[in-house]
Design a protein around this motif. Sequence first.
Motif, PDB file in Angstrom:
ATOM      1  N   ARG A 176      44.135  47.650  41.942  1.00  0.00           N
ATOM      2  CA  ARG A 176      44.647  46.780  43.009  1.00  0.00           C
ATOM      3  C   ARG A 176      43.522  46.065  43.752  1.00  0.00           C
ATOM      4  NH1 ARG A 176      48.316  47.822  40.235  1.00  0.00           N
ATOM      5  NH2 ARG A 176      50.440  48.346  40.852  1.00  0.00           N
ATOM      6  N   LEU A 177      42.308  46.606  43.667  1.00  0.00           N
ATOM      7  CA  LEU A 177      41.195  45.951  44.350  1.00  0.00           C
ATOM      8  C   LEU A 177      40.890  44.591  43.722  1.00  0.00           C
ATOM      9  CD1 LEU A 177      38.832  49.027  44.844  1.00  0.00           C
ATOM     10  CD2 LEU A 177      40.233  47.894  46.573  1.00  0.00           C
ATOM     11  N   GLN A 178      41.181  44.464  42.429  1.00  0.00           N
ATOM     12  CA  GLN A 178      40.930  43.192  41.753  1.00  0.00           C
ATOM     13  C   GLN A 178      41.825  42.077  42.293  1.00  0.00           C
ATOM     14  OE1 GLN A 178      41.152  43.651  37.505  1.00  0.00           O
ATOM     15  NE2 GLN A 178      39.762  45.402  37.479  1.00  0.00           N
ATOM     16  N   SER A 179      42.988  42.457  42.811  1.00  0.00           N
ATOM     17  CA  SER A 179      43.921  41.441  43.313  1.00  0.00           C
ATOM     18  C   SER A 179      43.386  40.737  44.565  1.00  0.00           C
ATOM     19  CB  SER A 179      45.284  42.068  43.621  1.00  0.00           C
ATOM     20  OG  SER A 179      45.177  42.998  44.691  1.00  0.00           O
ATOM     21  N   VAL A 180      42.403  41.364  45.215  1.00  0.00           N
ATOM     22  CA  VAL A 180      41.773  40.727  46.381  1.00  0.00           C
ATOM     23  C   VAL A 180      40.306  40.420  46.088  1.00  0.00           C
ATOM     24  CG1 VAL A 180      43.336  41.635  48.124  1.00  0.00           C
ATOM     25  CG2 VAL A 180      41.400  43.031  47.379  1.00  0.00           C
ATOM     26  N   ASP A 181      39.999  40.297  44.791  1.00  0.00           N
ATOM     27  CA  ASP A 181      38.676  39.886  44.329  1.00  0.00           C
ATOM     28  C   ASP A 181      37.582  40.855  44.755  1.00  0.00           C
ATOM     29  OD1 ASP A 181      37.084  38.203  42.834  1.00  0.00           O
ATOM     30  OD2 ASP A 181      36.502  36.976  44.563  1.00  0.00           O
ATOM     31  N   ILE A 182      37.890  42.149  44.678  1.00  0.00           N
ATOM     32  CA  ILE A 182      36.872  43.174  44.913  1.00  0.00           C
ATOM     33  C   ILE A 182      36.579  43.832  43.574  1.00  0.00           C
ATOM     34  CG2 ILE A 182      36.315  45.354  46.061  1.00  0.00           C
ATOM     35  CD1 ILE A 182      38.162  44.554  48.319  1.00  0.00           C
ATOM     36  N   GLU A 183      35.417  43.563  43.011  1.00  0.00           N
ATOM     37  CA  GLU A 183      35.070  44.072  41.690  1.00  0.00           C
ATOM     38  C   GLU A 183      34.460  45.471  41.791  1.00  0.00           C
ATOM     39  OE1 GLU A 183      35.870  42.742  38.893  1.00  0.00           O
ATOM     40  OE2 GLU A 183      36.693  40.883  39.712  1.00  0.00           O
ATOM     41  N   ALA A 184      35.300  46.423  42.178  1.00  0.00           N
ATOM     42  CA  ALA A 184      34.802  47.789  42.372  1.00  0.00           C
ATOM     43  C   ALA A 184      34.370  48.432  41.058  1.00  0.00           C
ATOM     44  CB  ALA A 184      35.876  48.652  43.037  1.00  0.00           C
ATOM     45  N   GLU A 185      34.980  48.015  39.947  1.00  0.00           N
ATOM     46  CA  GLU A 185      34.612  48.607  38.668  1.00  0.00           C
ATOM     47  C   GLU A 185      33.150  48.317  38.333  1.00  0.00           C
ATOM     48  OE1 GLU A 185      37.185  47.609  35.497  1.00  0.00           O
ATOM     49  OE2 GLU A 185      38.890  48.703  36.305  1.00  0.00           O
ATOM     50  N   GLN A 186      32.668  47.140  38.737  1.00  0.00           N
ATOM     51  CA  GLN A 186      31.274  46.804  38.487  1.00  0.00           C
ATOM     52  C   GLN A 186      30.349  47.387  39.555  1.00  0.00           C
ATOM     53  OE1 GLN A 186      32.824  43.085  38.084  1.00  0.00           O
ATOM     54  NE2 GLN A 186      33.380  43.790  36.061  1.00  0.00           N
ATOM     55  N   ASN A 187      30.935  47.784  40.681  1.00  0.00           N
ATOM     56  CA  ASN A 187      30.133  48.334  41.771  1.00  0.00           C
ATOM     57  C   ASN A 187      30.879  49.488  42.435  1.00  0.00           C
ATOM     58  OD1 ASN A 187      28.252  48.805  43.732  1.00  0.00           O
ATOM     59  ND2 ASN A 187      28.642  46.931  44.898  1.00  0.00           N
ATOM     60  N   PRO A 188      30.956  50.634  41.736  1.00  0.00           N
ATOM     61  CA  PRO A 188      31.689  51.781  42.300  1.00  0.00           C
ATOM     62  C   PRO A 188      31.100  52.300  43.603  1.00  0.00           C
ATOM     63  CG  PRO A 188      30.463  52.407  40.326  1.00  0.00           C
ATOM     64  CD  PRO A 188      30.400  50.924  40.416  1.00  0.00           C
ATOM     65  N   ASN A 189      29.851  51.899  43.915  1.00  0.00           N
ATOM     66  CA  ASN A 189      29.249  52.317  45.182  1.00  0.00           C
ATOM     67  C   ASN A 189      30.030  51.782  46.381  1.00  0.00           C
ATOM     68  OD1 ASN A 189      27.131  53.867  44.209  1.00  0.00           O
ATOM     69  ND2 ASN A 189      25.758  52.120  44.011  1.00  0.00           N
ATOM     70  N   LEU A 190      30.839  50.750  46.152  1.00  0.00           N
ATOM     71  CA  LEU A 190      31.683  50.231  47.231  1.00  0.00           C
ATOM     72  C   LEU A 190      32.616  51.314  47.758  1.00  0.00           C
ATOM     73  CD1 LEU A 190      32.674  46.689  45.888  1.00  0.00           C
ATOM     74  CD2 LEU A 190      31.211  47.189  47.856  1.00  0.00           C
ATOM     75  N   LEU A 191      33.100  52.160  46.868  1.00  0.00           N
ATOM     76  CA  LEU A 191      34.001  53.245  47.273  1.00  0.00           C
ATOM     77  C   LEU A 191      33.237  54.257  48.127  1.00  0.00           C
ATOM     78  CD1 LEU A 191      35.942  53.905  43.932  1.00  0.00           C
ATOM     79  CD2 LEU A 191      36.569  52.394  45.820  1.00  0.00           C
ATOM     80  N   ILE A 192      32.037  54.606  47.700  1.00  0.00           N
ATOM     81  CA  ILE A 192      31.214  55.557  48.448  1.00  0.00           C
ATOM     82  C   ILE A 192      30.863  54.990  49.822  1.00  0.00           C
ATOM     83  CG2 ILE A 192      29.034  56.802  48.510  1.00  0.00           C
ATOM     84  CD1 ILE A 192      30.919  57.855  46.384  1.00  0.00           C
TER      85      ILE A 192
END
Length: 204
Positions: A176-192
């Motif tokens: 669902r993060l991709q739907s708001v243009d948040i590329e968490a898969e490429q930068n999982p540190n965003l979650l941390i």
Amino acid sequence: MSIKDRKERDKLDRRKLIIESATKLFLEQGYEKTSIRNIADDIEYSPATIYLYFKEKDEIFYVIHEQGFDLLNKEFVNHNQIKDPFERLAELGKIYLNFAVTNPDYYDLMFIMRAPLTEIKCHSKWEAGDNSFQYLLQTVTECLEQKLIVAGDPLIVSMAVWSYVHGLVSLFIRERLQSVDIEAEQNPNLLIQSLEYFLKTLKV
């Protein structure tokens, strides 16, 4: 290997095969659309053979939950040596995030997929599931006792922490993060980083 040992190993292998097939079908078709016959057909067994190991599909679902929570609990316990409860709380959050990202199928079945958990009601206490939450609750309680986080009810604070981290990983797993243009898969540190920001709001 004796005949008795071989038979016991064969039983364990069949049980493992049933659980693996059920896990795959629950994920592909959903809980409601998966039947004992579907599982039997998938591994080329008769439904009667499945019933020798499990009385119903909810029992299989319960076992999958048990395995998932056992994996998570082992990761939690590995951090018992962290003396500072706030540091331990931060590590628990990171472990939870990592577990979900590393085991998305397990996490989906454990926390996201809609399915009845009637099997849990058959037990006086669900050790595997309860142990995870109790570990979190104990850590939060220590933080409160040492006045490391804003005062509050330990249960409410624990629920808030769990809910926040669950929300993060649910958005990630379901993409669902991709739907708001948040590329968490490429930068999982965003979650941390998001977790760390949240925990700072609790700190005194």
